[in-house]
Design a protein around this motif. Structure first.
Motif, PDB file in Angstrom:
ATOM      1  N   THR A 135     -11.931   1.376   3.827  1.00  0.00           N
ATOM      2  CA  THR A 135     -12.511   0.898   5.095  1.00  0.00           C
ATOM      3  C   THR A 135     -11.518   1.073   6.236  1.00  0.00           C
ATOM      4  OG1 THR A 135     -11.869  -1.311   4.424  1.00  0.00           O
ATOM      5  CG2 THR A 135     -14.200  -0.773   4.270  1.00  0.00           C
TER       6      THR A 135
ATOM      7  N   ASN B  29     -10.104  -1.650   0.603  1.00  0.00           N
ATOM      8  CA  ASN B  29      -9.349  -1.907   1.820  1.00  0.00           C
ATOM      9  C   ASN B  29      -8.853  -0.613   2.446  1.00  0.00           C
ATOM     10  OD1 ASN B  29      -9.378  -4.534   2.398  1.00  0.00           O
ATOM     11  ND2 ASN B  29      -7.532  -5.076   1.262  1.00  0.00           N
ATOM     12  N   ILE B  30      -8.250   0.221   1.597  1.00  0.00           N
ATOM     13  CA  ILE B  30      -7.716   1.486   2.106  1.00  0.00           C
ATOM     14  C   ILE B  30      -8.843   2.309   2.700  1.00  0.00           C
ATOM     15  CG2 ILE B  30      -6.570   3.626   1.460  1.00  0.00           C
ATOM     16  CD1 ILE B  30      -5.257   2.118  -0.802  1.00  0.00           C
TER      17      ILE B  30
ATOM     18  N   TYR C 253       0.814  -1.212   0.000  1.00  0.00           N
ATOM     19  CA  TYR C 253       0.000   0.000   0.000  1.00  0.00           C
ATOM     20  C   TYR C 253       0.850   1.265   0.000  1.00  0.00           C
ATOM     21  CZ  TYR C 253      -3.897  -3.113   0.704  1.00  0.00           C
ATOM     22  OH  TYR C 253      -4.814  -4.091   0.533  1.00  0.00           O
TER      23      TYR C 253
ATOM     24  N   LYS D 259     -11.038  -2.202  11.057  1.00  0.00           N
ATOM     25  CA  LYS D 259     -10.399  -2.954   9.966  1.00  0.00           C
ATOM     26  C   LYS D 259      -9.194  -3.747  10.463  1.00  0.00           C
ATOM     27  CE  LYS D 259      -9.512  -3.712   5.517  1.00  0.00           C
ATOM     28  NZ  LYS D 259      -9.854  -5.071   5.209  1.00  0.00           N
TER      29      LYS D 259
ATOM     30  N   TYR E 273      -8.627  -3.478  -3.473  1.00  0.00           N
ATOM     31  CA  TYR E 273      -7.460  -2.744  -2.987  1.00  0.00           C
ATOM     32  C   TYR E 273      -7.868  -1.388  -2.429  1.00  0.00           C
ATOM     33  CZ  TYR E 273      -2.779  -0.620  -3.370  1.00  0.00           C
ATOM     34  OH  TYR E 273      -1.594   0.011  -3.114  1.00  0.00           O
TER      35      TYR E 273
END
Ligand code: SF4
Ligand code: SF4
Lengths: 357, 371, 176
Positions: free
Chosen positions: C10, C7-8, A339, B194, C4
């Motif tokens: 949430t 994910n960031i 990321y 999360k 992808y």
């Protein structure tokens, strides 16, 4: 600068140098650590519906002093199977690493230990020493938990340095300077000149830059958080897994050294973020000193703004710590490599493109 | 070419911050990957079963409290139901209602500890204290009723030691009203976080087949997807009079039967317990709670197996009476003990950090494992 | 790719939600108290240190027998025919000198089982909970009111009395 002033005063570069070197320690790091530990405990307490320390002094303000006295009095335990030399060096090295970073941190336009042209580069390089200290501590302790913690820590700090550097690079690319002093000076006294909001140049690029600067800011904040081993990235000392990681075996003053290094580091990374993105020591609303025509007030104000911003980000670090669970080792690595690094890289590209527009 | 790697044995516990007591886990590691887990138990062994053989029947009750000390009411209830079966006595309606209320409050208190410590294991310390704050209020309710906060000796053979405190109903209603938003807040802070989900979902998946083969019960079994709850399936006391659901794991965040499911089943169970308490308080009958307590407890020769759904699973007492005033033998089927066996099965192939996550989701109480 | 970014997204959202919760708690008043300075009122059914009102105790030993950990020790001597020990507050006549009545609070589990069987309700739980000691032996409380000399005396008296009785019995046996 302080050094020149002292040099003139005493006529000896040695004395001037020593005083300048020790000044941040006694004028800033120790009081800051005392304050930050208390702040941490108070923040934690109140966030958890508790009160935190209350006994020593009014609302416990002397608690950390009492703790330090206790730590000094403690027996220094070295287990039989520890590697004594490394075991003793490690805390010093860790502390030295984070302390050295303070040399280049611009507290105000006159209080800057060393105005090196490669300021930001120097800080990133010298904080790398901390890894060596941690690895040494973990290895010398001869304890499996410590070793695991040290290995994790090394892997973590190294992989999170990449996104940090990528973001720093984008700022350096934009401004063409690595000197923290110049960087702070260029974001002159109003908050719309901060790099977080696109920098001092008032052109169309500024507005194009804002979202990418925000992303860059988030990335550097997250990755510096990981570099100083704070939750959610505190796996090297995860107390529920590794007891307390690489400093499990330490006690007394050596433990205090690690502790001090941690808090000094917290401020150091916040200071970098502040210097890069939030105008460094510049006040967001202009100076009272200018308004009243008192020249000596300006550096004091600058010092105030710098510490204020720094401590605010330290507070956010604490806030995060008492909110979030911690990641797992592999997730931590994934967060960095999958990321942060790609995003930081694209961010760098885009900022580059915008800046040549 | 293969690299020769050495396995490392890591002792987790008995002094370790997150083994929930004095449990020693012997982990065999390949790097940070677990290849084997051997739990070593017995550090907290207090000879409960042997003690019972020289105690009179009522004297056993304080000892049962000390097994699963987070769910003492449930322990008492199981034992008392067994002795009452031996004696063939019927207890007044009011007693049964109060027992159900207490057992359900205790379930909430116990699940709060399970959830809170689980959060702390994963690294979030704040939910832990929020949970303890709410648990404190339940303990206060117990305290005004019987004077003790943790080990009650409240549910007696044939009755209860005290009637409810006059303020109890009002305070319980207040508690329920204030607890519901707290539960929502807990979900926001921890359950749906999360990072928390990443740490727990798809970790330590327990397939239903394995769970049944290992004799796992309680929230663990339900998280694997089986609707099995003794309160419904082998109903005791007056549970059949109340309307409540049995939450099961659905694999909302990962696979059915993972750690997150086990955690979430507990959260949902607290809501169901609140429902039961609300209904029981509304329909609480009048009566005397001490009238049916026998003067002398001397059951006829025989044996009985009684089981209740404790917060951690099926708690069973096998009591043999030889006709004297003390039991000939009391054997306890402790849910934590049975559930703990699964550790090796669940942990293999995971990382060290996952052992903590899995152990926390199994939710053991060492007092009960070792007895 | 969607997963992808999801994910960031949430991750950031849930972190902010969590931070909101903790920030709110930063400004709610704390639920803890400053213990030795402030103390919570205890409910009237509080179960802490036991107290025995010896004026009412008839020395019947029921409490000791009910105790699951045997921490109550009672020794009694019969009173002599002429002695008057008085009555308990609910009218029972006392007939035994209690020469020893100790409760070992290091062993006691505060289960209250000893309280219920007492016929005169003279053993009960109080709300005293701060009685820790540096020495375990100090936790053995002696409730018997007689002084050591008196205890000795009573035991002596009874021994003499029973000896005399024995003698008398022997005499009467002989005379028969
Ligand atoms: S409270 Fe229980 S343990 Fe203590 S003396 Fe009474 S019966 Fe014995
Ligand atoms: S039960 Fe009551 S009267 Fe009998 S010995 Fe104990 S305290 Fe005394």
């Amino acid at each position: 600068m302080i050094y020149d002033f002292l040099n003139d005063l005493t006529g000896s570069p040695f004395i001037a140098g020593t005083i300048t070197a020790l000044l941040p320690l006694f004028a800033f790091i120790l009081p800051f650590a005392l304050f930050a530990v208390l702040l941490e405990r108070k923040v934690a307490g109140h966030m958890q519906d508790r009160l935190g320390p209350m006994r020593v002094g009014y609302h416990g303000i002397l608690q950390t002093v009492a703790d330090i006295i206790k730590l000094i009095q403690k027996e220094d335990i070295i287990a039989r199977n520890n590697d004594k030399l490394l075991f003793n060096i490690a805390p010093v090295l860790t502390f030295a690493g984070s302390y050295a970073a303070f040399a280049a941190i611009p507290f105000s336009s006159v209080f800057l230990g060393a105005n090196i042209d490669l300021g930001i580069f120097y800080i990133i390089a010298v904080t790398g020493l901390v890894v060596a200290g941690i690895l040494m501590a973990g290895w010398a302790s001869n304890n499996k938990y410590s070793l695991l913690g040290a290995m994790r820590s090394a892997a973590q700090i190294i992989s999170y340095e990449i996104p940090t550097i990528l973001v720093v690079l984008s700022i350096v690319m934009l401004t063409g300077t690595m000197s923290l002093y110049d960087l702070s000076e260029s974001q002159t006294s109003y908050f719309w000149n901060w790099y977080l909001l696109g920098g001092p140049e008032f052109e169309i690029q500024k507005f194009l830059l804002i979202p990418f600067m925000l992303i860059g800011f988030l990335i550097i904040y997250i990755s510096t958080l990981a570099e100083v081993n704070r939750t959610p990235f505190d796996i090297p000392e995860a107390e529920s897994e590794l007891v307390s990681g690489y400093h499990t075996e330490y006690s007394g003053m050596k433990f205090a050294m690690f502790f001090l290094a941690e808090y000094a580091n917290m401020f150091a990374v916040s200071a970098i973020v502040v210097a890069l993105f939030l105008g460094g020591y510049q006040s967001p609303f202009g100076y009272l000193g200018n308004l009243l025509n008192i020249n000596w007030l300006i550096p004091l104000e600058q010092f105030f703004w710098f510490t204020f911003k720094g401590i605010f980000f330290v507070f956010v670090q604490m806030w995060l710590r008492w909110t979030l669970p911690r990641l797992r080792v592999d997730q931590l690595m994934a967060a960095s490599w999958k990321y942060l690094i790609p995003i930081a890289f694209f961010n760098l590209l885009i900022i580059g493109i915008i800046s040549i527009l | 070419m293969s690299v020769r790697t050495e396995e490392m044995v890591l002792n987790m516990g008995p002094q370790h911050p997150s083994t929930h007591g004095v449990l020693r886990l012997e982990l065999t590691l390949d790097g940070e990957i677990i290849t084997k887990v051997v739990p070593h138990i017995g550090y907290l062994h207090r000879c409960f079963e042997k003690h019972c053989e020289v105690m009179s029947y009522p004297q056993v009750i304080p000892y049962t409290d000390r097994m699963d000390y987070l769910a003492a009411m449930g322990n008492e209830l199981g034992y008392v139901i067994g002795v009452e079966k031996l004696l063939r006595i019927q207890v007044p309606e009011r007693v049964e209602y109060i027992r159900v209320i207490m057992a359900e409050l205790q379930r909430i208190a116990s699940h709060l500890v399970a959830i809170g410590t689980y959060g702390a294991d994963i690294g979030a310390f704040t939910p832990f204290l929020y949970c303890f704050r709410d648990r404190e209020r339940i303990l206060n309710l117990f305290e005004i009723t019987c004077g003790a906060r943790l080990l009650y000796n409240y549910i007696w053979v044939g009755g209860l030691s005290h009637d409810l405190h006059p303020d109890f109903v009002r305070l319980t209603k207040e508690f329920i009203k204030e607890f519901k938003p707290n539960l929502r807040e807990l979900n926001n802070l921890l359950t749906y976080n999360k990072i928390f989900i990443d740490r727990t979902a798809n970790v330590g998946i327990l397939p239903l087949e394995t769970a049944i083969n290992f004799g796992v019960t309680g929230p663990m079994l339900r998280a694997s997807g089986l609707k099995w709850d003794l309160r419904k399936d082998d109903t005791y006391s007056v549970y059949n009079k109340f309307d409540f659901d049995i939450p099961i794991g659905e694999g909302k965040m990962g696979t059915v039967g993972d750690s997150w499911d086990r955690y979430y089943v507990r959260v949902l169970e607290m809501e169901e317990s609140l429902k039961i308490i609300e209904q029981a308080i509304e329909t609480l009958p009048d009566g005397d709670v001490t009238s049916a307590i026998p003067k002398k407890i001397k059951p006829p020769v025989g044996h009985v197996y009684s089981r209740v759904e404790n917060p951690r699973g099926e708690l069973g007492y096998f009591i043999i009476s030889d006709g004297s005033t003390s039991p000939f033998r009391v054997k306890v089927r402790a849910p934590s003990f049975v559930n703990l066996q699964i550790m090796d099965e669940l942990c293999r192939g995971h990382l060290v950090a996952d052992v903590i996550a899995i152990l926390g989701s199994v939710d053991i109480v060492l007092g009960e494992v070792d007895r | 790719m969607r997963a992808y970014f999801n994910n960031i997204f949430t991750a950031l959202i849930t972190i902010f939600v969590g931070m909101k919760v903790t920030l709110r708690h930063l400004f709610t008043p704390s639920v803890t108290i400053q213990y030795p300075d402030v103390k919570l009122p205890l409910p009237e059914r509080e179960r802490n240190r036991l107290y025995v009102n010896m004026d009412d105790c008839i020395g019947c030993d029921q409490c000791a027998r009910a105790c699951p950990v045997n921490c109550i020790e009672i020794e009694t001597v019969k009173s002599l025919p002429g002695e008057d020990l008085g009555k308990t507050s609910n009218g029972k006549k006392k007939a035994l000198w209690v020469t020893k009545f100790t409760i070992d609070f290091a062993k006691c589990c505060y289960c209250q089982l000893c309280v219920f069987p007492c016929p005169t309700e003279c053993i009960y739980m109080t709300d005293v909970y701060e009685f820790s000691e540096y020495d375990r032996n100090n936790l053995i409380y002696d409730f018997a009111t007689l002084t050591p000399q008196e205890r000795q005396e009573k035991i002596e008296n009874f021994r003499k009395f029973s000896e005399e009785k024995e003698k008398q019995k022997a005499k009467t046996d002989k005379s028969e």
